[in-house]
Design a protein around this motif. Structure first.
Motif, PDB file in Angstrom:
ATOM      1  N   GLU A 187       8.886  86.829  15.745  1.00 20.78           N
ATOM      2  CA  GLU A 187       8.667  88.196  16.234  1.00 20.78           C
ATOM      3  C   GLU A 187       7.370  88.797  15.694  1.00 20.78           C
ATOM      4  O   GLU A 187       6.837  89.748  16.267  1.00 20.78           O
ATOM      5  N   HIS A 188       6.874  88.222  14.610  1.00 28.20           N
ATOM      6  CA  HIS A 188       5.645  88.750  14.020  1.00 28.20           C
ATOM      7  C   HIS A 188       4.419  88.480  14.898  1.00 28.20           C
ATOM      8  O   HIS A 188       3.385  89.139  14.717  1.00 28.20           O
ATOM      9  N   GLY A 189       4.528  87.515  15.797  1.00 26.50           N
ATOM     10  CA  GLY A 189       3.367  87.168  16.615  1.00 26.50           C
ATOM     11  C   GLY A 189       2.803  88.358  17.391  1.00 26.50           C
ATOM     12  O   GLY A 189       1.623  88.710  17.245  1.00 26.50           O
ATOM     13  N   PRO A 190       3.608  89.020  18.252  1.00 31.90           N
ATOM     14  CA  PRO A 190       3.110  90.194  18.980  1.00 31.90           C
ATOM     15  C   PRO A 190       2.670  91.329  18.060  1.00 31.90           C
ATOM     16  O   PRO A 190       1.729  92.055  18.385  1.00 31.90           O
ATOM     17  N   LEU A 191       3.336  91.467  16.900  1.00 29.42           N
ATOM     18  CA  LEU A 191       2.946  92.501  15.944  1.00 29.42           C
ATOM     19  C   LEU A 191       1.544  92.224  15.411  1.00 29.42           C
ATOM     20  O   LEU A 191       0.698  93.133  15.335  1.00 29.42           O
ATOM     21  N   ILE A 192       1.287  90.984  15.034  1.00 27.65           N
ATOM     22  CA  ILE A 192      -0.048  90.619  14.567  1.00 27.65           C
ATOM     23  C   ILE A 192      -1.079  90.858  15.668  1.00 27.65           C
ATOM     24  O   ILE A 192      -2.171  91.389  15.411  1.00 27.65           O
ATOM     25  N   ASP A 193      -0.740  90.491  16.907  1.00 28.50           N
ATOM     26  CA  ASP A 193      -1.669  90.692  18.025  1.00 28.50           C
ATOM     27  C   ASP A 193      -2.040  92.166  18.159  1.00 28.50           C
ATOM     28  O   ASP A 193      -3.210  92.504  18.385  1.00 28.50           O
ATOM     29  N   ALA A 194      -1.045  93.045  18.026  1.00 27.40           N
ATOM     30  CA  ALA A 194      -1.295  94.485  18.159  1.00 27.40           C
ATOM     31  C   ALA A 194      -2.191  94.995  17.037  1.00 27.40           C
ATOM     32  O   ALA A 194      -3.084  95.823  17.265  1.00 27.40           O
ATOM     33  N   ILE A 195      -1.968  94.507  15.827  1.00 29.51           N
ATOM     34  CA  ILE A 195      -2.795  94.940  14.692  1.00 29.51           C
ATOM     35  C   ILE A 195      -4.229  94.446  14.858  1.00 29.51           C
ATOM     36  O   ILE A 195      -5.190  95.206  14.691  1.00 29.51           O
ATOM     37  N   VAL A 196      -4.376  93.177  15.196  1.00 27.83           N
ATOM     38  CA  VAL A 196      -5.718  92.610  15.368  1.00 27.83           C
ATOM     39  C   VAL A 196      -6.464  93.298  16.513  1.00 27.83           C
ATOM     40  O   VAL A 196      -7.683  93.506  16.446  1.00 27.83           O
ATOM     41  N   ALA A 197      -5.714  93.694  17.561  1.00 31.76           N
ATOM     42  CA  ALA A 197      -6.323  94.382  18.701  1.00 31.76           C
ATOM     43  C   ALA A 197      -6.607  95.851  18.411  1.00 31.76           C
ATOM     44  O   ALA A 197      -7.245  96.528  19.227  1.00 31.76           O
ATOM     45  N   GLY A 198      -6.131  96.349  17.281  1.00 29.59           N
ATOM     46  CA  GLY A 198      -6.362  97.742  16.932  1.00 29.59           C
ATOM     47  C   GLY A 198      -5.532  98.720  17.731  1.00 29.59           C
ATOM     48  O   GLY A 198      -6.000  99.808  18.061  1.00 29.59           O
ATOM     49  N   ASP A 199      -4.272  98.335  18.009  1.00 31.93           N
ATOM     50  CA  ASP A 199      -3.369  99.186  18.789  1.00 31.93           C
ATOM     51  C   ASP A 199      -2.278  99.730  17.872  1.00 31.93           C
ATOM     52  O   ASP A 199      -1.215  99.117  17.727  1.00 31.93           O
ATOM     53  N   PRO A 200      -2.502 100.890  17.226  1.00 34.46           N
ATOM     54  CA  PRO A 200      -1.537 101.387  16.230  1.00 34.46           C
ATOM     55  C   PRO A 200      -0.192 101.767  16.813  1.00 34.46           C
ATOM     56  O   PRO A 200       0.842 101.564  16.165  1.00 34.46           O
ATOM     57  N   ASP A 201      -0.155 102.318  18.023  1.00 33.10           N
ATOM     58  CA  ASP A 201       1.120 102.739  18.604  1.00 33.10           C
ATOM     59  C   ASP A 201       2.024 101.540  18.889  1.00 33.10           C
ATOM     60  O   ASP A 201       3.225 101.558  18.567  1.00 33.10           O
ATOM     61  N   LYS A 202       1.449 100.504  19.480  1.00 34.58           N
ATOM     62  CA  LYS A 202       2.246  99.306  19.770  1.00 34.58           C
ATOM     63  C   LYS A 202       2.666  98.617  18.482  1.00 34.58           C
ATOM     64  O   LYS A 202       3.809  98.142  18.358  1.00 34.58           O
ATOM     65  N   ALA A 203       1.753  98.565  17.508  1.00 30.54           N
ATOM     66  CA  ALA A 203       2.077  97.931  16.230  1.00 30.54           C
ATOM     67  C   ALA A 203       3.238  98.647  15.555  1.00 30.54           C
ATOM     68  O   ALA A 203       4.169  98.008  15.038  1.00 30.54           O
ATOM     69  N   ALA A 204       3.221  99.972  15.564  1.00 25.71           N
ATOM     70  CA  ALA A 204       4.296 100.748  14.939  1.00 25.71           C
ATOM     71  C   ALA A 204       5.623 100.494  15.633  1.00 25.71           C
ATOM     72  O   ALA A 204       6.661 100.325  14.977  1.00 25.71           O
ATOM     73  N   GLN A 205       5.611 100.469  16.950  1.00 23.90           N
ATOM     74  CA  GLN A 205       6.853 100.239  17.701  1.00 23.90           C
ATOM     75  C   GLN A 205       7.436  98.862  17.397  1.00 23.90           C
ATOM     76  O   GLN A 205       8.643  98.725  17.165  1.00 23.90           O
ATOM     77  N   LEU A 206       6.585  97.848  17.389  1.00 23.48           N
ATOM     78  CA  LEU A 206       7.057  96.487  17.137  1.00 23.48           C
ATOM     79  C   LEU A 206       7.587  96.342  15.709  1.00 23.48           C
ATOM     80  O   LEU A 206       8.593  95.663  15.480  1.00 23.48           O
ATOM     81  N   ALA A 207       6.924  96.989  14.754  1.00 20.75           N
ATOM     82  CA  ALA A 207       7.390  96.917  13.361  1.00 20.75           C
ATOM     83  C   ALA A 207       8.749  97.580  13.217  1.00 20.75           C
ATOM     84  O   ALA A 207       9.635  97.065  12.525  1.00 20.75           O
ATOM     85  N   GLY A 208       8.934  98.734  13.863  1.00 20.45           N
ATOM     86  CA  GLY A 208      10.226  99.415  13.809  1.00 20.45           C
ATOM     87  C   GLY A 208      11.328  98.577  14.430  1.00 20.45           C
ATOM     88  O   GLY A 208      12.435  98.478  13.882  1.00 20.45           O
ATOM     89  N   ASN A 209      11.030  97.949  15.562  1.00 17.58           N
ATOM     90  CA  ASN A 209      12.026  97.093  16.221  1.00 17.58           C
ATOM     91  C   ASN A 209      12.403  95.906  15.337  1.00 17.58           C
ATOM     92  O   ASN A 209      13.558  95.474  15.302  1.00 17.58           O
ATOM     93  N   HIS A 210      11.411  95.388  14.629  1.00 23.60           N
ATOM     94  CA  HIS A 210      11.647  94.225  13.764  1.00 23.60           C
ATOM     95  C   HIS A 210      12.610  94.574  12.630  1.00 23.60           C
ATOM     96  O   HIS A 210      13.538  93.820  12.340  1.00 23.60           O
ATOM     97  N   VAL A 211      12.411  95.721  12.012  1.00 21.87           N
ATOM     98  CA  VAL A 211      13.291  96.137  10.914  1.00 21.87           C
ATOM     99  C   VAL A 211      14.703  96.388  11.430  1.00 21.87           C
ATOM    100  O   VAL A 211      15.691  95.985  10.791  1.00 21.87           O
ATOM    101  N   GLU A 212      14.823  97.043  12.569  1.00 24.85           N
ATOM    102  CA  GLU A 212      16.148  97.293  13.146  1.00 24.85           C
ATOM    103  C   GLU A 212      16.850  95.985  13.488  1.00 24.85           C
ATOM    104  O   GLU A 212      18.057  95.834  13.263  1.00 24.85           O
TER     105      GLU A 212
END
Length: 222
Positions: A187-212
């Motif tokens: 699941e970290h793959g898309p999260l890393i992609d969002a961070i590397v792409a500089g997309d904070p909103d998507k990164a935050a959403q994916l991180a929250g989903n991961h913890v849940e």
């Protein structure tokens, strides 16, 4: 001992106390030192190739991080893994993991992005049939620590490293009952992609989903 998860500063000359701290910490996190097991300073010093003083300094930090506990006249022990702590740990992570992911997306340097991209490639090579669960958890730790470092906020980083360590101990305790450890790590793959792409909103959403998802998986395994 397995290789500990890499983290910022691994390429630097580390003090003996820092080396001891990281090695003992990861043995505790990965349950290589089992919950409730006694902590023997002499044995640790011998196995790490350092003196007792660095080990003692490391143990002081680990007690603060709730990974060991000391009882008068009884000695020092690895803390037990208490499943009732899951809700408290998740409560903190659900607030701070999305914040860290968003900050990392905004602040990651070229070096941070290179580190995360290398971890992304490693995630792509994960074969659930060819990777031991412990190896997958080491990779999980590496990804989390790289994201926290990319926030360039040492207070946020320290807080999340401590809570991720506690969460990982719970995960390792139930790892034999979990059906999709590889899926959780991937699941970290898309999260890393969002961070590397500089997309904070998507990164935050994916991180929250991961913890849940982590908390749901643990509760389903209990």
């Amino acid at each position: 001992m397995r290789n500990v998860a890499t983290e910022p500063g691994d390429g630097e000359e580390l003090s003996l106390a820092e080396r001891a701290y990281r090695a003992i910490r990861d043995r505790l996190v990965m349950l290589e030192i089992r919950p409730g097991a006694p902590i023997n300073e002499d044995q640790l010093a011998q196995s790490l190739g350092v003196g007792r003083t660095p080990v003692r300094e490391a143990l002081k930090r680990l007690q603060y991080e709730r990974l060991i506990t000391t009882y008068p006249r009884r000695g020092t022990f690895a803390t037990e893994v208490n499943i009732t702590d899951l809700a408290y740990i998740s409560e903190v992570r659900q607030e701070l993991e999305p914040l860290a992911a968003a900050r990392a997306a905004r602040r990651a340097t070229a070096t941070d992005r290179a580190t995360l991209t290398a971890l992304r490639r490693e995630l792509e090579s994960v074969d659930p049939r060819g990777h031991a669960a412990a190896d997958l958890m080491h990779l999980d730790l590496q990804v989390h620590r790289a994201i926290y470092a990319a926030t360039h906020n040492p207070y946020l980083e320290d807080t999340l490293v401590r809570h991720d360590n506690l969460a990982t101990r719970i995960w390792c305790l139930f790892i034999d009952r979990l059906s999709d450890v590889a899926g959780h790590v991937e699941e970290h793959g898309p999260l890393i992609d969002a961070i590397v792409a500089g997309d904070p909103d998507k990164a935050a959403q994916l991180a929250g989903n991961h913890v849940e998802g982590f908390e749901r998986a643990i509760r389903a395994a209990i």
